[in-house]
Design an enzyme around this catalytic site. Structure first.
Site, short mmCIF file in Angstrom:
data_model
loop_
_atom_site.label_atom_id
_atom_site.label_comp_id
_atom_site.label_asym_id
_atom_site.label_seq_id
_atom_site.Cartn_x
_atom_site.Cartn_y
_atom_site.Cartn_z
N ARG A 279 -1.75 6.62 -13.44
CA ARG A 279 -2.95 6.19 -12.72
C ARG A 279 -2.83 4.81 -12.10
NH1 ARG A 279 -5.09 8.59 -17.26
NH2 ARG A 279 -5.95 10.66 -16.82
N LYS A 301 -1.10 0.79 3.10
CA LYS A 301 -1.02 2.26 3.18
C LYS A 301 0.29 2.74 2.57
CE LYS A 301 -3.29 2.86 7.61
NZ LYS A 301 -3.10 3.51 8.90
N GLU A 343 7.30 -3.05 17.72
CA GLU A 343 6.08 -3.45 17.01
C GLU A 343 5.85 -4.97 17.15
OE1 GLU A 343 4.23 -1.02 15.82
OE2 GLU A 343 5.63 0.63 15.40
N LYS A 378 -0.81 -8.70 12.29
CA LYS A 378 -1.29 -7.51 11.58
C LYS A 378 -2.18 -7.91 10.40
CE LYS A 378 -0.37 -3.08 9.51
NZ LYS A 378 0.48 -1.91 9.34
N GLU A 388 -10.20 0.39 8.02
CA GLU A 388 -10.05 1.11 9.29
C GLU A 388 -11.35 1.65 9.84
OE1 GLU A 388 -6.17 3.06 10.32
OE2 GLU A 388 -6.31 3.63 8.23
N ARG A 392 -9.14 -2.27 13.39
CA ARG A 392 -7.78 -1.89 13.04
C ARG A 392 -7.20 -0.90 14.04
NH1 ARG A 392 -5.94 -1.61 6.76
NH2 ARG A 392 -3.92 -0.65 6.99
N ASN A 396 -3.16 0.48 16.92
CA ASN A 396 -2.70 1.76 17.46
C ASN A 396 -2.23 1.63 18.91
OD1 ASN A 396 -2.27 4.31 16.46
ND2 ASN A 396 -4.04 5.16 17.55
N HIS A 399 0.50 3.68 20.56
CA HIS A 399 0.80 4.77 19.65
C HIS A 399 0.17 6.10 20.06
CE1 HIS A 399 2.49 1.63 17.22
NE2 HIS A 399 2.82 2.46 16.26
N HIS A 403 3.09 8.42 20.00
CA HIS A 403 3.26 9.52 19.05
C HIS A 403 3.53 10.83 19.77
CE1 HIS A 403 1.07 7.37 15.51
NE2 HIS A 403 2.39 7.29 15.39
N HIS A 415 10.98 5.89 16.38
CA HIS A 415 9.56 5.56 16.47
C HIS A 415 9.33 4.40 17.46
CE1 HIS A 415 5.41 4.92 15.30
NE2 HIS A 415 5.69 3.65 15.08
N1 LIG Z 1 2.51 2.21 5.57
C1 LIG Z 1 2.33 1.89 6.83
O1 LIG Z 1 1.32 1.30 7.20
C2 LIG Z 1 3.37 2.26 7.83
C3 LIG Z 1 3.35 1.70 9.10
C4 LIG Z 1 4.37 2.02 9.99
C5 LIG Z 1 5.38 2.90 9.60
N2 LIG Z 1 5.37 3.43 8.36
C6 LIG Z 1 6.40 4.37 7.92
O2 LIG Z 1 7.65 3.71 7.94
C7 LIG Z 1 8.68 4.67 8.09
C8 LIG Z 1 9.73 4.15 9.03
O3 LIG Z 1 10.30 3.01 8.47
P1 LIG Z 1 11.70 2.40 8.95
O4 LIG Z 1 11.74 2.36 10.43
O5 LIG Z 1 11.89 1.16 8.18
O6 LIG Z 1 12.74 3.55 8.58
P2 LIG Z 1 13.61 3.87 7.28
O7 LIG Z 1 12.94 3.42 6.06
O8 LIG Z 1 13.99 5.29 7.41
O9 LIG Z 1 14.90 2.98 7.52
C9 LIG Z 1 15.74 3.25 8.63
C10 LIG Z 1 17.19 3.39 8.21
O10 LIG Z 1 17.75 2.10 7.98
C11 LIG Z 1 18.37 2.04 6.71
N3 LIG Z 1 18.20 0.66 6.26
C12 LIG Z 1 17.05 0.07 5.88
N4 LIG Z 1 17.24 -1.24 5.69
C13 LIG Z 1 18.54 -1.49 5.95
C14 LIG Z 1 19.34 -2.68 5.95
N5 LIG Z 1 18.81 -3.87 5.69
N6 LIG Z 1 20.64 -2.55 6.26
C15 LIG Z 1 21.17 -1.34 6.57
N7 LIG Z 1 20.47 -0.20 6.61
C16 LIG Z 1 19.17 -0.28 6.31
C17 LIG Z 1 17.66 3.07 5.89
O11 LIG Z 1 18.47 3.52 4.83
C18 LIG Z 1 17.40 4.17 6.92
O12 LIG Z 1 18.54 4.96 7.06
C19 LIG Z 1 8.01 5.95 8.55
O13 LIG Z 1 8.01 6.88 7.50
C20 LIG Z 1 6.59 5.53 8.86
O14 LIG Z 1 5.65 6.54 8.62
C21 LIG Z 1 4.38 3.14 7.48
ZN LIG Z 2 4.32 2.05 14.86
#
Ligand SMILES: NC(=O)c1ccc[n+]([C@@H]2O[C@H](COP(=O)([O-])OP(=O)(O)OC[C@H]3O[C@@H](n4cnc5c(N)ncnc54)[C@H](O)[C@@H]3O)[C@@H](O)[C@H]2O)c1
Ligand SMILES: [Zn+2]
Length: 512
Positions: A279, A301, A343, A378, A388, A392, A396, A399, A403, A415
Site C-alpha cells: 500500500r 505521475k 521537451e 514544469k 490537472e 497543466r 500538452n 502533444h 501524439h 516521442h
Molecule cells: N510520468 C510522466 O509524467 C511522464 C512524462 C513524460 C514521459 N513519460 C514516460 O517516459 C517514457 C519515456 O522515457 P525515456 O524517453 O526516458 O525512455 P526510456 O526510459 O525508454 O529510455 C530510453 C533508452 O535509453 C536508455 N538509457 C536511459 N538512460 C541512459 C543513459 N544515461 N545512458 C545510456 N542509455 C540510457 C534506456 O535503457 C532506454 O533504452 C515513456 O514511457 C513515457 O510514457 C512519463
Molecule cells: Zn512529451
C-alpha cells in the site's frame, strides 16, 4: 568524478586547474606536463624530434590512463580533445568545462608566460591564433559547460567552477506532494550520502534496466537490484509483477525505499510499483535521460501501459526525492538527447523565453542550467495545478498533434521527434488562427531544426494522424482541445481548432 578543464591555449586551464585542486584538496594533472615528464622532452622538442603524430599518440595514451582514475583535476592540452576517443574517455569519467576567452586576451596571456608555443611560432602570432581558434571553434562550442574567462582573475574562474559543482535544490510545493529535486554533477556517484542527508534511510532496492545496470557507479553496487529489460515494450503489468517479486525477495518492508535509476520507463514503473507495494513505500527517482529529467520525473505521475494503450494504469505518487545528475547523459545515445530536447524547447515556449533564446543562440544541449530552467517551468505549472484541472494542460503543447504523429508513424519516430513536429504544426495553427504573433511558427521551427529535430513528417498519412489524435485520452468531452502558443513564453489552453485548418496543416506537414 574527475573535473576536466579544457579550452584554447591561454584559457587558463593549468593555472585554474592548480588553484582548483588546492581548493578541493585534489591532485592536479597537466597532460602536457605529464607527457614531458614521461618522455623527458619538452613539448617543442617532442614536436621537433618525433613529430606531431607521435605527440598525439602519447597524448591519447596519457588521457586513457587518466580516465581510469577519479577525483583528479585534469588539464588536457589545447588540441587533446580534438581526438574523439580522448574526449569520450575523459568525458565518461567526469565533468568537462571549456574555458574560453577572446583572442587578444589569450595572446596576452600566452606572451606573458615563459612557455614556448610551437603552434604560435611565426611573425604574426595573432593571425595564427585566430586561425587555430576558427578551426577548433566547432569543437570548443560543442561542450555544454563553458566559462568565459575574459577579464576574469584565476580566483574568479575558480569560484565559477565551484558554483557549477554545487548541487541545486529545487523545492516542489504542490499541496499533497512536497518534495525536493536535487540537480548536480556527480549526484549519482554521491547518491547514498545524498539520501542519508535527507533522512532517506531503511532497506533499499534499486530498480534499473539492462542498459543502465552495467553503468551504475560502484558505490551503488552493494545494494540489491531489480533489473528489467529496457524499453517501452516492457512497461507492463508483467514487469510490475517482477518488481514485486524482487522487492519481496530482498526483504523490502514498509520502511523500505525503492530507488529508480533509469529513463521515463523505469521511473514510471518503479514509482507505480512503490505506490502499490504494501500500500505504498517511499521511492526516489534518479532520471537518466534528458526527457526523464525535464519531464517524466516531475509531477508525480507513475504507471504502465496496457495492450490497448499507453499509460492506461497508474497513480499520482510523487517520489520522496528526484536526484538528477547531468553527467549520466554522457552515455545516452545522441538520438535520445535530441529527442529530450523537444521537451526543453517546449518548456522554453511555455514559460521561459531566456531558455528559448539560449537555444536559438546555438548553445550545446543538456547543461546544468538548461536542465534547471526546463525543470523549473514544469514544476511551476505542476505547483499551480497539481491535479490537472486547468493550467497543466499547457504542458500538452505540441502533444495533441505530436501524439497523432507518433502513433501514425507506428512509433518509428521517437516521442520527442513527434513532439517537435507537433510543436511546429501547432505553432502554424496558432498563427493561422491569429492567436500567435506573426513569425512565431518560423522561429520555433528554426530552433527545433537547429537542435536536430524534425519539423515535418513527409509520407505519413494525414488522415491516420488525425484518427490517432481522436483516440488520444486527453480529448475532453469528445472535442479535441489544444494548448497553443501565443508568443515565446505564453501559451493558451482549452482551444478548439477548426477541422479544415487542422487538416490543411496536417497535409502541409506530411507533403513530400
Ligand atoms: N510520468 C510522466 O509524467 C511522464 C512524462 C513524460 C514521459 N513519460 C514516460 O517516459 C517514457 C519515456 O522515457 P525515456 O524517453 O526516458 O525512455 P526510456 O526510459 O525508454 O529510455 C530510453 C533508452 O535509453 C536508455 N538509457 C536511459 N538512460 C541512459 C543513459 N544515461 N545512458 C545510456 N542509455 C540510457 C534506456 O535503457 C532506454 O533504452 C515513456 O514511457 C513515457 O510514457 C512519463
Ligand atoms: Zn512529451
Amino acid at each position: 568524478m574527475n573535473i576536466i578543464l579544457y579550452g584554447p591555449p591561454g584559457s587558463g586551464k593549468s593555472s585554474v586547474g592548480q588553484a582548483l585542486a588546492e581548493r578541493l584538496g585534489r591532485e592536479f594533472v597537466d597532460v602536457d606536463a605529464r607527457i614531458e615528464a614521461e618522455t623527458g622532452l619538452t613539448i617543442p622538442d617532442l614536436f621537433a624530434q618525433r613529430g606531431e603524430a607521435e605527440f598525439r599518440r602519447i597524448e591519447s595514451a596519457v588521457c586513457a590512463a587518466l580516465a581510469a582514475r577519479s577525483r583528479l583535476i585534469i588539464a588536457p592540452g589545447g588540441g587533446a580533445l580534438l581526438e574523439a576517443a580522448n574526449r569520450a574517455a575523459l568525458e565518461r569519467t567526469g565533468l568537462l568545462i571549456c574555458l574560453r576567452a577572446d583572442a587578444a586576451t589569450l595572446l596576452d596571456r600566452l606572451q606573458a608566460s615563459a612557455v614556448p608555443r610551437p603552434l604560435l611560432a611565426g611573425p604574426d602570432p595573432l593571425a595564427r591564433l585566430n586561425a587555430l581558434l576558427n578551426a577548433r571553434r566547432p569543437v570548443y562550442d560543442s561542450f555544454v559547460e563553458q566559462i568565459d574567462t575574459t577579464s576574469q582573475s584565476i580566483p574568479q574562474v575558480v569560484e565559477r567552477v565551484l558554483a557549477l559543482l554545487e548541487p541545486r535544490t529545487l523545492p516542489v510545493n504542490a499541496p499533497g506532494f512536497q518534495h525536493e529535486i536535487a540537480l548536480g554533477y556527480g549526484l549519482l556517484e554521491a547518491l547514498l550520502p545524498t539520501l542519508e542527508a535527507r533522512g532517506l534511510s531503511g532497506p533499499k532496492v534499486i530498480v534499473t534496466d539492462e542498459n543502465l545496470a552495467p553503468r551504475l557507479p560502484t558505490a551503488l553496487r552493494h545494494l540489491p537490484w531489480a533489473v528489467l529489460p529496457a524499453g517501452e515494450a516492457y512497461k507492463t503489468l508483467d514487469s510490475i509483477q517482477a518488481l514485486f517479486q524482487a522487492f519481496l525477495k530482498h526483504g523490502l518492508d514498509r520502511k523500505g525505499l525503492v530507488i529508480a535509476v533509469g529513463g521515463g520507463v523505469i521511473g514510471d514503473m518503479a514509482g507505480f510499483a512503490a505506490a502499490t507495494y504494501m500500500r505504498g513505500v517511499r521511492w526516489v527517482n534518479v532520471p537518466t535521460t534528458l526527457l526523464a529529467m525535464v519531464d517524466a520525473s516531475l509531477g508525480g505521475k507513475t504507471g504502465v501501459d496496457l495492450p490497448q494503450g499507453k499509460n492506461l494504469v497508474g497513480a499520482f505518487y510523487p517520489p520522496a526525492l528526484v536526484a538528477s545528475d547531468p553527467l549520466v547523459l554522457k552515455t545516452l545515445p545522441a538520438r535520445e538527447i535530441i529527442s529530450g530536447m523537444a521537451e526543453v524547447v517546449k518548456h522554453g515556449v511555455i514559460a521561459d523565453p531566456a531558455l528559448f533564446e539560449v537555444l536559438e543562440a546555438g548553445a550545446a544541449f543538456g547543461g546544468l542550467e538548461q536542465i534547471r530552467r526546463a525543470i523549473d517551468v514544469k514544476v511551476r505549472v505542476v505547483e499551480a495545478d497539481p491535479l490537472e484541472k486547468g493550467q497543466r494542460a499547457t504542458l500538452n503543447l505540441g502533444h495533441t498533434v505530436g501524439h497523432g504523429v507518433e502513433a501514425a508513424s507506428g512509433y518509428q519516430l521517437r516521442h520527442g521527434e513527434s513532439i517537435a513536429i507537433g510543436l511546429a504544426a501547432e505553432a502554424q495553427i496558432a498563427e493561422q488562427m491569429g492567436l500567435a504573433e506573426r513569425g512565431l511558427a518560423e522561429r520555433i521551427a528554426r530552433v527545433l531544426e537547429r537542435v536536430g529535430l524534425p519539423t515535418r513528417c513527409p509520407g505519413l498519412d494525414p488522415a491516420a494522424i488525425r484518427a490517432a489524435m481522436s483516440s488520444d485520452k486527453k480529448k475532453a468531452g469528445g472535442k479535441l482541445k489544444f494548448a497553443l502558443p501565443k508568443r515565446v513564453g505564453e501559451v493558451s489552453w482549452g482551444i478548439e481548432v477548426d477541422e479544415p485548418l487542422l487538416m490543411a496543416t496536417l497535409k502541409a506537414i506530411t507533403a513530400d
